[in-house]
Enzyme design. Structure first.
Site, PDB file in Angstrom:
ATOM      1  N   HIS A 193     -10.494  -0.850  -5.355  1.00  0.00           N
ATOM      2  CA  HIS A 193     -11.411  -0.453  -4.294  1.00  0.00           C
ATOM      3  C   HIS A 193     -11.397   1.043  -4.005  1.00  0.00           C
ATOM      4  CE1 HIS A 193      -7.463  -0.721  -2.641  1.00  0.00           C
ATOM      5  NE2 HIS A 193      -7.856  -0.157  -1.514  1.00  0.00           N
ATOM      6  N   ASP A 253       0.827  -1.195   0.000  1.00  0.00           N
ATOM      7  CA  ASP A 253       0.000   0.000   0.000  1.00  0.00           C
ATOM      8  C   ASP A 253       0.872   1.261   0.000  1.00  0.00           C
ATOM      9  OD1 ASP A 253      -2.786   1.083   0.514  1.00  0.00           O
ATOM     10  OD2 ASP A 253      -1.752   1.933   2.249  1.00  0.00           O
TER      11      ASP A 253
HETATM   12  C1  GLC Z   1      -4.211   3.204  -0.441  1.00  0.00           C
HETATM   13  C2  GLC Z   1      -5.381   2.250  -0.376  1.00  0.00           C
HETATM   14  C3  GLC Z   1      -6.563   2.983   0.163  1.00  0.00           C
HETATM   15  C4  GLC Z   1      -6.219   3.456   1.566  1.00  0.00           C
HETATM   16  C5  GLC Z   1      -4.940   4.293   1.563  1.00  0.00           C
HETATM   17  C6  GLC Z   1      -4.414   4.499   2.940  1.00  0.00           C
HETATM   18  O1  GLC Z   1      -4.426   4.235  -1.325  1.00  0.00           O
HETATM   19  O2  GLC Z   1      -5.624   1.678  -1.629  1.00  0.00           O
HETATM   20  O3  GLC Z   1      -7.719   2.211   0.164  1.00  0.00           O
HETATM   21  O4  GLC Z   1      -7.281   4.200   2.080  1.00  0.00           O
HETATM   22  O5  GLC Z   1      -3.905   3.682   0.833  1.00  0.00           O
HETATM   23  O6  GLC Z   1      -3.882   3.303   3.447  1.00  0.00           O
END
Ligand code: GLC
Length: 539
Positions: A330, A203
């Site tokens: 998502h 992530d």
């Molecule tokens: C990334 C994930 C997202 C999350 C963010 C913070 O962008 O895909 O869903 O909210 O990181 O972890």
């Protein structure tokens, strides 16, 4: 497809993303869970996917639905137990499906014991595991902002300093410059590698390291302006050169195991796009195995736009690098909603699927994409995503693309015996797995056929990519591997089109939206009906 010459699963396979809360609820509490995923593994095997990426399942207070981890080694009780997870890994492997876990290591939850310690005093040994800074005359140390809105600095009265968070204040950023912190994070990854996990989706990779001089970002318009965050050029809080050092070390951790993979969320739309995303592959063998280029996902609909995105992405690849392809996840409205809302939506979906699954690179599918799920409607009262709660109605958040998987036309779309945590999208009576499973003309059947074809044709899985024709409405390209040559022709428009094929080759249909397999086509011109997609092999 076999794994000869190191051409392994994450190169030739198709990876299917599951948002666990929304996939299948086995225990009837309205939230999807690991036993639910186990129950649906046969469906995934039938569809033909090679790996599953699970959005976070670790212990979390769920301020950002799992993207805020409070125990990397635990499974959140809402999803099940560690034993369920072991069973999932075993059952998936038995079906030749790999398991990719989401690893959120840019930040933890504010309730993670590391942060609890870190904030307990200025001289705590874990103080430097997070990013703490004095204020400037009572103000935050610089102008850095949180991607989810507001300042990235949160005042901590107890110790009289600010801490930094790229996202919510409940998601403090780890200080990956700190050696002990870095090693501790690597150990958490090893824990899962030892348990048999095949890889990680990392992530927020571009946020890993921040400027050590804490310089303020200059101003400049990004693509989503006027979101305040995009009024800055994120040159000091993202994409710092030291990020590559972290990735090189992570790569060594994974290389200590057999055949593992890490794919990075390289969200760099306003920071150099494909080139920056590809830079995180390093030489192609020493940083990420795969990176996401979101240009296609953010592209306007149309052959010319898509062709440009593909070419730029392939051109940016390091020599030993391998591309990935993605149309949905998502965090963004579903492709059906972005591109396919008109009466020809169903046809467009087929052409898009054909592109995703025949162009060069590892395709990622997002649950429900294969049946044509659209965004669900979420009212103000139903919003769960912190982004939507904060910005409604300007930004309604990411719940609409996270609604429950539509398994059947039954109660709650067959997702759960109880009321689901997010409402089921209104389309479920027509758009569901049960209705499409036995219908050879369904979108689901089309995806399944494309997945099967990729497994049969090495040229599709691993071949070179050469654009064949430049016409605003048609994307056509050759894929070649050894002696095998495949010609893909995609008419993205609602008009009849006619294109020329190379030389005098004779082709036969391998798979088509409008032509049956085996149909011969003589070289020269190929006449296409509106939204025709056809994959041709040489006779
Ligand atoms: C990334 C994930 C997202 C999350 C963010 C913070 O962008 O895909 O869903 O909210 O990181 O972890």
């Amino acid at each position: 497809m076999n794994d000869k010459d190191g051409f392994t699963w994450w190169k030739h396979g198709v990876i299917y993303q599951i948002y666990p809360r929304s996939f299948y609820d086995a225990n009837g509490d309205g939230v999807g869970d690991l036993p639910g995923i186990i129950e649906k593994l046969d469906y995934l095997a039938w569809l033909g996917v090679d790996a599953v990426w699970l959005s976070p399942i670790n212990t979390s207070p769920m301020y950002d639905f799992g993207y805020d981890i409070s125990d990397y080694r635990g499974i959140d009780p809402v999803f099940g137990t560690l034993a369920d997870c072991d069973r999932l890994i075993g059952e998936a492997h038995r079906r030749n499906i790999r398991i990719v876990m989401d690893m959120v290591i840019n930040h933890t939850s504010h309730l993670h014991p590391w942060f609890v310690e870190s904030r307990s005093s200025r001289d705590n040994p874990k103080r430097d595991w997070y990013i703490w800074h004095d204020g400037k005359n009572g103000h935050p140390p610089n102008n850095w902002m949180a991607a989810f809105g507001g300042r990235a600095w949160e005042w901590d009265g107890a110790t009289g300093q600010f801490y930094f968070h790229s996202f919510l204040k409940e998601q403090p950023d780890l200080n990956l410059r700190n050696r002990a912190c870095r090693e501790a994070v690597f150990d958490e990854l090893r824990f899962w590698l030892d348990r048999g996990v095949d890889g990680f989706r990392l992530d927020a990779v571009t946020w890993y390291v921040k400027d050590d001089l804490f310089r303020s970002n200059p101003f400049g318009w990004g693509p989503n302006a006027p979101r305040p965050y995009d009024l800055q050029k994120h040159i000091y809080d993202q994409n710092r050169p030291e990020t590559h050092d972290v990735l090189r070390e992570l790569r060594k951790v994974l290389d200590g195991y057999e055949d593992r993979m890490m794919v990075g969320e390289t969200y760099v739309v306003s920071q150099g796009g494909a080139k920056t995303a590809a830079s995180y592959l390093g030489s192609g063998t020493d940083e990420l195995h795969l990176a996401f280029d979101f240009s296609l996902l953010f592209s306007k609909y149309g052959a010319r736009h898509f062709a440009g995105c593909l070419s730029r992405w392939y051109d940016a690849m390091p020599a030993a690098g391998w591309p990935s392809l993605v149309l949905n996840n998502h965090d963004q409205p579903r492709s059906m909603t972005r591109w396919c809302m008109g009466k020809d939506g169903g046809q467009r979906a087929r052409v898009l699927a054909a592109m995703l699954l025949t162009a060069r690179g590892t395709p990622f599918l997002y649950y429900g994409e294969e049946i044509g799920m659209k965004n669900g409607a979420i009212t103000r009262k139903q919003v769960r995503d912190p982004v939507g709660i904060k910005y409604w109605p300007l930004n309604k958040g990411r719940d609409p693309e996270r609604t429950p998987m539509q398994w059947s036309a039954g109660a709650n779309a067959g997702f759960s015996a109880a009321e689901p945590w997010l409402p089921v999208a209104g389309t479920f009576r027509d758009v569901n797995v049960a209705a499409q499973t036995d219908d050879p003309g369904s979108l689901l059947a089309w995806y399944r056929d494309l997945l099967a074809l990729r497994k049969k044709q090495a040229a599709l899985a691993r071949g070179s990519y050469r654009p064949a024709y430049s016409e605003p409405d048609v994307l056509a390209f050759y894929r070649e591997d050894g002696g095998e040559k495949v010609f893909v022709v995609l008419n993205f428009s609602g008009k009849q089109r006619s294109i020329g094929s190379e030389g005098t080759s004779r082709w036969q249909v391998l798979l088509g939206t409008h032509r049956a397999a085996g149909w011969p086509i003589d070289g020269g011109r190929i006449d296409l009906v509106p939204y025709e997609a056809v994959v041709l092999g040489r006779i």
